[in-house]
Write a protein that holds these residues in place. Structure first.
Motif, PDB file in Angstrom:
ATOM      1  N   UNK A 144       0.882  -1.046  -0.282  1.00 55.60           N
ATOM      2  CA  UNK A 144      -0.394  -0.067   0.104  1.00 55.60           C
ATOM      3  C   UNK A 144       0.814   1.488  -0.079  1.00 55.60           C
ATOM      4  N   UNK A 145       0.061   2.016   0.598  1.00 56.58           N
ATOM      5  CA  UNK A 145       1.012   3.493   0.649  1.00 56.58           C
ATOM      6  C   UNK A 145       0.963   3.710   1.871  1.00 56.58           C
ATOM      7  N   UNK A 146       2.106   4.374   2.439  1.00 61.32           N
ATOM      8  CA  UNK A 146       2.246   5.268   3.554  1.00 61.32           C
ATOM      9  C   UNK A 146       2.403   6.826   3.849  1.00 61.32           C
ATOM     10  N   UNK A 147       1.999   7.670   4.227  1.00 64.26           N
ATOM     11  CA  UNK A 147       1.863   8.810   4.770  1.00 64.26           C
ATOM     12  C   UNK A 147       2.734   9.153   6.179  1.00 64.26           C
ATOM     13  N   UNK A 148       3.480   9.946   5.704  1.00 57.46           N
ATOM     14  CA  UNK A 148       4.204  10.367   7.172  1.00 57.46           C
ATOM     15  C   UNK A 148       4.381  11.973   7.450  1.00 57.46           C
ATOM     16  N   UNK A 149       4.080  12.318   8.263  1.00 51.04           N
ATOM     17  CA  UNK A 149       4.309  13.727   8.455  1.00 51.04           C
ATOM     18  C   UNK A 149       4.325  13.334  10.653  1.00 51.04           C
ATOM     19  N   UNK A 150       5.176  13.871  10.350  1.00 55.08           N
ATOM     20  CA  UNK A 150       6.257  14.256  11.635  1.00 55.08           C
ATOM     21  C   UNK A 150       6.495  12.973  12.348  1.00 55.08           C
ATOM     22  N   UNK A 151       6.145  12.330  12.933  1.00 58.29           N
ATOM     23  CA  UNK A 151       6.292  10.617  13.973  1.00 58.29           C
ATOM     24  C   UNK A 151       5.092   9.988  13.068  1.00 58.29           C
ATOM     25  N   UNK A 152       4.241  10.589  13.002  1.00 60.54           N
ATOM     26  CA  UNK A 152       2.768  10.004  13.047  1.00 60.54           C
ATOM     27  C   UNK A 152       3.221   9.389  11.368  1.00 60.54           C
ATOM     28  N   UNK A 153       2.304   7.622  11.319  1.00 60.85           N
ATOM     29  CA  UNK A 153       2.885   7.607   9.880  1.00 60.85           C
ATOM     30  C   UNK A 153       1.123   6.679   9.958  1.00 60.85           C
ATOM     31  N   UNK A 154       0.512   7.323   8.403  1.00 58.81           N
ATOM     32  CA  UNK A 154      -0.882   6.536   8.390  1.00 58.81           C
ATOM     33  C   UNK A 154      -0.852   5.337   6.483  1.00 58.81           C
ATOM     34  N   UNK A 155      -1.930   4.971   6.611  1.00 59.09           N
ATOM     35  CA  UNK A 155      -1.452   3.656   6.058  1.00 59.09           C
ATOM     36  C   UNK A 155      -2.571   3.004   4.982  1.00 59.09           C
ATOM     37  N   UNK A 156      -2.775   3.379   3.891  1.00 62.55           N
ATOM     38  CA  UNK A 156      -3.835   2.222   3.021  1.00 62.55           C
ATOM     39  C   UNK A 156      -3.126   1.356   2.311  1.00 62.55           C
ATOM     40  N   UNK A 157      -3.938   0.165   2.592  1.00 70.66           N
ATOM     41  CA  UNK A 157      -3.379  -0.954   1.643  1.00 70.66           C
ATOM     42  C   UNK A 157      -4.617  -1.582   1.642  1.00 70.66           C
ATOM     43  N   UNK A 158      -3.638  -3.165   0.634  1.00 66.47           N
ATOM     44  CA  UNK A 158      -4.447  -4.097   0.238  1.00 66.47           C
ATOM     45  C   UNK A 158      -3.480  -5.122   1.031  1.00 66.47           C
ATOM     46  N   UNK A 159      -3.974  -6.546   1.203  1.00 64.61           N
ATOM     47  CA  UNK A 159      -3.663  -7.828   1.455  1.00 64.61           C
ATOM     48  C   UNK A 159      -4.340  -9.074   1.195  1.00 64.61           C
ATOM     49  N   UNK A 160      -3.212  -9.971   1.061  1.00 67.16           N
ATOM     50  CA  UNK A 160      -3.767 -11.400   0.714  1.00 67.16           C
ATOM     51  C   UNK A 160      -3.072 -12.212   1.403  1.00 67.16           C
ATOM     52  N   UNK A 161      -4.012 -13.100   2.151  1.00 68.92           N
ATOM     53  CA  UNK A 161      -2.775 -14.200   2.752  1.00 68.92           C
ATOM     54  C   UNK A 161      -4.321 -15.778   2.399  1.00 68.92           C
ATOM     55  N   UNK A 162      -3.234 -16.707   2.403  1.00 66.00           N
ATOM     56  CA  UNK A 162      -4.607 -18.305   2.094  1.00 66.00           C
ATOM     57  C   UNK A 162      -4.914 -18.223   4.096  1.00 66.00           C
ATOM     58  N   UNK A 163      -4.985 -17.268   5.048  1.00 69.90           N
ATOM     59  CA  UNK A 163      -5.363 -17.159   6.291  1.00 69.90           C
ATOM     60  C   UNK A 163      -7.364 -17.604   5.689  1.00 69.90           C
ATOM     61  N   UNK A 164      -7.365 -18.351   6.574  1.00 70.78           N
ATOM     62  CA  UNK A 164      -8.764 -18.903   6.232  1.00 70.78           C
ATOM     63  C   UNK A 164      -9.660 -18.977   7.927  1.00 70.78           C
ATOM     64  N   UNK A 165     -10.448 -17.569   7.924  1.00 70.05           N
ATOM     65  CA  UNK A 165     -11.292 -17.255   9.034  1.00 70.05           C
ATOM     66  C   UNK A 165     -12.105 -19.074  10.128  1.00 70.05           C
ATOM     67  N   UNK A 166     -12.305 -19.786   8.783  1.00 66.71           N
ATOM     68  CA  UNK A 166     -13.490 -21.283   9.055  1.00 66.71           C
ATOM     69  C   UNK A 166     -12.212 -22.608   9.040  1.00 66.71           C
ATOM     70  N   UNK A 167     -10.990 -22.208   8.559  1.00 68.71           N
ATOM     71  CA  UNK A 167     -10.165 -23.619   9.046  1.00 68.71           C
ATOM     72  C   UNK A 167     -10.736 -24.517   9.699  1.00 68.71           C
TER      73      UNK A 167
END
Length: 195
Positions: A144-167
C-alpha cells in the motif's frame, strides 16, 4: 524468469548506492528505529484488528511482529443469542518484513511525505474452539501507501493471504461446504508512531 530476478536485484543494489530517501527514520535530527502501530481492516471473512511493533535497521527494511484477531461481522437482524453461539474468531501472531520505497512525493510545505510499502510475512493462528485440524501456519502479503507526518505514519493498503477464518470448522449440514484452500483478501487502514 531468473534473468528478471537478477535484473531486479542489480537495480536495487544500484539504486541503494545513491542517497535515495526512503521513509525517514530521522525526524527533527533524531533517529527513530522503532514504530508501534495498529491496523484495522475488512476481509473476505469479516474483520481484522492487529497491534504491532517494528524495528527498522535502515530506511528501507525492517522487522515487524504483531498480535491480532480476525472475526465475523454480525448481519443486521441476526438473533443475538443464535449469533453468539455460532460466532467465529481467531487469534493471530504475525511476523513480517516491511520493505519501503524511496519517497514518491515530498510535500514540504505541509510536512507530508508519501511512500509505497510491501510486507511479506506469515501468521500463526490456532484454530477456533469449534475447529479440528485448522491450518496454523499461513503466508500473507500486504502492500500500500504510507503518509508520514512528523513521527506519525498513516497507511492505506491491500493484503492477500491463505489465512481462512473457518479453517478446521466442520460444515453445519451436508449442504454447506467450507473451502479449506481459499485466499483471503483484505483492505486495511493503519496508524503508527515512531519512537
Amino acid at each position: 524468469m531468473k534473468r528478471y530476478i537478477g535484473y531486479i536485484i542489480i537495480a536495487m543494489l544500484f539504486w541503494g548506492h545513491y542517497d535515495a530517501k526512503a521513509q525517514s527514520i530521522k525526524v527533527e535530527d533524531k533517529t527513530y528505529h522503532w514504530e508501534g502501530g495498529v491496523t484495522a481492516g475488512l476481509n473476505s471473512d469479516g474483520f481484522e484488528l492487529d497491534f504491532n511493533i517494528a524495528y527498522f535497521v535502515n530506511r528501507f527494511v525492517g522487522l515487524k511482529a504483531g498480535i491480532g484477531m480476525a472475526g465475523e461481522i454480525a448481519s443486521i437482524g441476526d438473533d443475538p443469542d443464535e449469533y453468539t453461539k455460532n460466532y467465529d474468531s481467531r487469534f493471530k501472531l504475525i511476523m513480517s518484513l516491511p520493505l519501503r520505497t524511496p519517497k514518491i512525493i515530498d510535500w514540504k510545505s505541509q510536512g507530508v511525505e508519501l511512500y509505497l510499502f510491501a510486507e511479506p510475512g506469515f501468521s500463526l493462528s490456532p484454530g477456533d474452539h469449534k475447529s479440528e485440524g485448522a491450518k496454523v501456519f499461513n503466508w500473507n502479503l500486504r502492500s500500500g501507501i504510507n503518509m508520514q507526518i512528523d513521527r506519525w505514519i498513516f497507511s492505506l493498503g491491500y493484503g492477500i493471504s491463505n489465512f481462512n477464518l473457518y479453517s478446521g470448522i466442520k460444515p453445519i449440514n451436508s449442504v454447506s461446504k467450507i473451502d479449506k484452500d481459499c485466499i483471503t483478501h483484505t483492505v486495511f487502514i493503519g496508524c503508527a508512531y515512531k519512537f
